[in-house]
Design an enzyme around this catalytic site. Structure first.
Site, PDB file in Angstrom:
ATOM      1  N   ARG A  46      -2.951 -16.058  -8.868  1.00 27.26           N
ATOM      2  CA  ARG A  46      -3.228 -14.665  -8.485  1.00 27.26           C
ATOM      3  C   ARG A  46      -4.558 -14.607  -7.741  1.00 27.26           C
ATOM      4  O   ARG A  46      -4.720 -13.878  -6.771  1.00 27.26           O
ATOM      5  CB  ARG A  46      -3.268 -13.739  -9.715  1.00 27.26           C
ATOM      6  CG  ARG A  46      -3.771 -12.340  -9.359  1.00 27.26           C
ATOM      7  CD  ARG A  46      -3.600 -11.265 -10.421  1.00 27.26           C
ATOM      8  NE  ARG A  46      -3.583 -11.745 -11.771  1.00 27.26           N
ATOM      9  CZ  ARG A  46      -4.656 -12.107 -12.470  1.00 27.26           C
ATOM     10  NH1 ARG A  46      -5.864 -12.034 -11.951  1.00 27.26           N
ATOM     11  NH2 ARG A  46      -4.530 -12.544 -13.713  1.00 27.26           N
ATOM     12  N   TYR A  98       3.075   7.385   8.743  1.00 23.79           N
ATOM     13  CA  TYR A  98       4.175   6.708   8.054  1.00 23.79           C
ATOM     14  C   TYR A  98       4.434   7.424   6.718  1.00 23.79           C
ATOM     15  O   TYR A  98       3.493   7.660   5.943  1.00 23.79           O
ATOM     16  CB  TYR A  98       3.811   5.240   7.819  1.00 23.79           C
ATOM     17  CG  TYR A  98       4.854   4.490   7.033  1.00 23.79           C
ATOM     18  CD1 TYR A  98       6.077   4.165   7.611  1.00 23.79           C
ATOM     19  CD2 TYR A  98       4.641   4.122   5.715  1.00 23.79           C
ATOM     20  CE1 TYR A  98       7.054   3.494   6.887  1.00 23.79           C
ATOM     21  CE2 TYR A  98       5.605   3.451   4.981  1.00 23.79           C
ATOM     22  CZ  TYR A  98       6.807   3.145   5.576  1.00 23.79           C
ATOM     23  OH  TYR A  98       7.766   2.483   4.857  1.00 23.79           O
ATOM     24  N   ASP A 170      -4.104   1.731  10.815  1.00 21.46           N
ATOM     25  CA  ASP A 170      -2.800   1.102  10.555  1.00 21.46           C
ATOM     26  C   ASP A 170      -2.266   0.648  11.913  1.00 21.46           C
ATOM     27  O   ASP A 170      -1.875   1.456  12.743  1.00 21.46           O
ATOM     28  CB  ASP A 170      -1.859   2.116   9.883  1.00 21.46           C
ATOM     29  CG  ASP A 170      -0.469   1.527   9.597  1.00 21.46           C
ATOM     30  OD1 ASP A 170      -0.108   0.512  10.218  1.00 21.46           O
ATOM     31  OD2 ASP A 170       0.250   2.113   8.764  1.00 21.46           O
ATOM     32  N   LYS A 195       6.849  -5.946   9.586  1.00 18.45           N
ATOM     33  CA  LYS A 195       7.403  -5.513  10.864  1.00 18.45           C
ATOM     34  C   LYS A 195       7.176  -6.596  11.935  1.00 18.45           C
ATOM     35  O   LYS A 195       7.793  -7.627  11.870  1.00 18.45           O
ATOM     36  CB  LYS A 195       6.808  -4.154  11.248  1.00 18.45           C
ATOM     37  CG  LYS A 195       6.736  -3.151  10.069  1.00 18.45           C
ATOM     38  CD  LYS A 195       8.082  -2.681   9.573  1.00 18.45           C
ATOM     39  CE  LYS A 195       8.036  -1.943   8.236  1.00 18.45           C
ATOM     40  NZ  LYS A 195       7.140  -0.807   8.138  1.00 18.45           N
TER      41      LYS A 195
HETATM   42  C1  LIG Z   1       6.530  -0.029   7.105  1.00 17.84           C
HETATM   43  C2  LIG Z   1       5.220   0.602   7.343  1.00 17.84           C
HETATM   44  C3  LIG Z   1       4.261   0.704   6.326  1.00 17.84           C
HETATM   45  C4  LIG Z   1       4.533   0.254   4.905  1.00 17.84           C
HETATM   46  O1  LIG Z   1       4.664  -1.120   4.802  1.00 17.84           O
HETATM   47  P1  LIG Z   1       5.616  -1.862   3.735  1.00 17.84           P
HETATM   48  O2  LIG Z   1       5.456  -3.291   4.107  1.00 17.84           O
HETATM   49  O3  LIG Z   1       6.994  -1.321   3.915  1.00 17.84           O
HETATM   50  O4  LIG Z   1       5.060  -1.523   2.390  1.00 17.84           O
HETATM   51  C5  LIG Z   1       3.036   1.268   6.639  1.00 17.84           C
HETATM   52  N1  LIG Z   1       2.765   1.722   7.885  1.00 17.84           N
HETATM   53  C6  LIG Z   1       3.670   1.651   8.888  1.00 17.84           C
HETATM   54  C7  LIG Z   1       3.311   2.182  10.238  1.00 17.84           C
HETATM   55  C8  LIG Z   1       4.922   1.092   8.644  1.00 17.84           C
HETATM   56  O5  LIG Z   1       5.821   1.050   9.655  1.00 17.84           O
END
Ligand SMILES: *Cc1c(COP(=O)(O)O)cnc(C)c1O
Length: 379
Positions: A46, A98, A170, A195
Site C-alpha cells: 500500500r 464531470y 482536471d 480515458k
Molecule cells: C471519467 C472522468 C472522471 C472520473 O474518473 P474515474 O476514473 O471514472 O473515476 C473525472 N473527470 C473526467 C473529466 C472524467 O471523464
C-alpha cells in the site's frame, strides 16, 4: 525531451535485477527486509510498489511535473486531493463538470464541511467576484463535458495566485499530449487515466501530478494513510498505454477534425460543438493552450427530441453506445439519458444540454468508415 520520446522513455528504467525492458508487474503485498527497518526502499505494497513507482514517475514526466501520485480511479484521486482542505474552506469549481466530480463534492465533501461554488468559467473574469478570504482552491475542467467549452488556464492561475489559493485542473479530456496545465501556472493536474492515458478501455485509474514538494508530500501521506491505491497489473497497463499516447492522440485529432466538419454540413444536424472551429467562442484560448483539438465532439439534431437522438444511437454500427471515452474504439452517448440523467431537465436545458445532444468519443479507426457509419445512422 520532445513529447514522443518523453512518453516512451521518461521516468522508466529497465528492471535492475533482470534487465527486463518493460517494468515487471510486482504482484506482491510485502517485501522481505534484511532486518527491522533494513529494506530496499519497499516495505508494504500500500505504501510503495515498484510498478507503481515507475508509473508515477512516468505520469509526472508526461505533465512536465516533479511528482506523480496514483490511485485506483480518477474519483479516488480527486477524493484524496479534497482531503488537503479543512471544514470551512471554500472551493470554486466550474459548473460544466464531470458528473461524478460534482456528486463527490456535493454529496460527500459538503457533508464534511467543505464549501463549493459552481460557476460559469468560460469567461475567466467571472471568477474573481466569487473569491473570498476562505477560497482555498479553484477547480477547473477543460475542455468541458459534453459541450466542449474551453476555460483559460493561465487566467485562472493568475486569479488563484492573487487569492492565495491553489489551482487544480482536471486534464482528462485533453490528455498530457494536448495540454499541460502545470506549464500554464496550475499547482496540480488530475487525470482519469481510465480515458486517454490508458487508451484501451481496459483499466480504471487516476492520478495527481504536481511540482510542489509540500503538496506532493501531503498527497503521498494521504495515499498511504487512506489507501485508495491501484494494483500493480493496472499500473502495468497504464505504463503500456502511455507509450502510445502521442500517436493515438494525433489520430484522435485528425479523425475528430474530419468528423466535426462532416457533421457540420449534414442537413439533419443543427449544431456541432468542437473547439477546433474558428467560430467556437473560446477558439483563441484553445489554440494557445492546447496542441490540438482532440477527439471529443458533441452535436444537436434539427429534430431536437430524445426520440430522434435515440434513433441515431441505436443505428450506428461502429460507434458503440457506451459511457466513458478516450479509447481506441469510437463511442457514442446521449448525455440527457446517460451521463447527465441525474440533472433535472429544466436545469440541463438552461445549461445548453438539449434533448437531442449526442456525444462522440472519436476513436482511431479509419475516418472514412466512421463517417460512413454516421451517415447511415443519420439517414
Ligand atoms: C471519467 C472522468 C472522471 C472520473 O474518473 P474515474 O476514473 O471514472 O473515476 C473525472 N473527470 C473526467 C473529466 C472524467 O471523464
Amino acid at each position: 525531451m520532445k513529447s514522443a520520446t518523453k512518453f516512451i522513455h521518461a521516468g522508466v528504467h529497465p528492471d535492475p535485477s533482470t534487465g527486463a525492458i518493460m517494468t515487471p508487474i510486482f504482484q506482491t503485498s510485502t517485501f522481505v527486509q534484511d532486518g527491522p527497518g533494513k529494506h530496499k526502499g519497499y516495505e508494504y505494497a500500500r505504501t510503495q510498489n515498484p510498478t507503481r513507482t515507475q508509473l508515477q514517475n512516468a505520469l509526472a514526466a508526461s505533465e512536465n511535473g516533479e511528482y506523480g501520485i496514483s490511485f485506483g480511479s480518477g474519483l479516488a484521486a480527486t477524493d484524496t486531493l479534497l482531503k488537503l482542505f479543512k471544514p470551512g474552506d471554500e472551493i470554486i469549481s466550474t459548473n460544466d463538470l464531470y458528473g461524478g466530480t460534482y456528486r463527490l463534492m456535493r454529496k460527500v465533501w459538503e457533508t464534511y464541511g467543505l464549501k463549493f461554488k459552481f460557476i460559469d468559467m468560460s469567461n475567466a473574469d467571472n471568477i474573481s467576484k466569487h473569491v473570498t478570504p476562505a477560497t482555498k482552491m479553484i477547480w477547473v475542467e477543460t475542455p468541458t463535458n459534453p459541450l466542449i467549452r474551453i476555460i483559460d488556464i493561465k487566467a485562472c492561475a493568475a486569479i488563484a495566485k492573487k487569492a492565495g489559493a491553489l489551482l487544480a485542473v482536471d486534464n482528462t479530456f485533453a490528455s498530457p499530449y494536448l495540454q499541460n496545465p502545470l506549464d500554464l501556472g496550475a499547482d496540480m493536474v488530475m487525470h482519469s487515466a481510465t480515458k486517454y492515458i490508458g487508451g484501451h478501455s481496459d483499466v480504471v485509474h487516476g492520478c495527481i501530478i504536481t511540482s510542489n514538494k509540500e503538496i506532493a508530500d501531503q498527497l503521498y501521506f494521504l495515499q498511504n494513510a487512506c489507501g485508495a491505491v491501484p494494483g500493480p497489473q493496472d499500473c502495468f497497463l497504464l505504463l503500456r498505454g502511455l507509450k502510445t499516447l502521442h500517436v493515438r492522440m494525433q489520430r484522435h485529432c485528425e479523425n475528430g477534425e474530419q468528423i466535426a466538419h462532416f457533421l457540420r454540413q449534414h442537413s439533419k444536424v443543427a449544431k456541432v460543438h468542437w473547439c477546433g472551429f474558428e467560430d467556437h467562442p473560446n477558439y483563441a484560448i484553445a489554440k494557445t493552450q492546447m496542441r490540438g483539438f482532440g477527439g471529443m465532439i458533441s452535436f444537436e439534431l434539427k429534430d431536437n427530441t430524445v426520440a430522434a437522438a435515440e434513433k441515431v444511437l441505436s443505428s450506428t454500427k461502429l460507434f458503440a453506445c457506451a459511457e466513458s471515452l478516450g479509447g481506441v474504439e469510437s463511442l457514442i452517448g446521449h448525455p440527457a439519458s446517460m451521463t447527465h440523467a441525474s440533472i433535472p431537465r429544466e436545469e440541463r436545458i438552461a445549461n445548453g444540454l438539449v434533448d437531442s445532444l449526442i456525444r462522440l468519443s472519436v476513436g482511431i479507426e479509419d475516418a472514412e468508415d466512421l463517417i460512413e457509419d454516421l451517415k447511415q445512422a443519420l439517414g
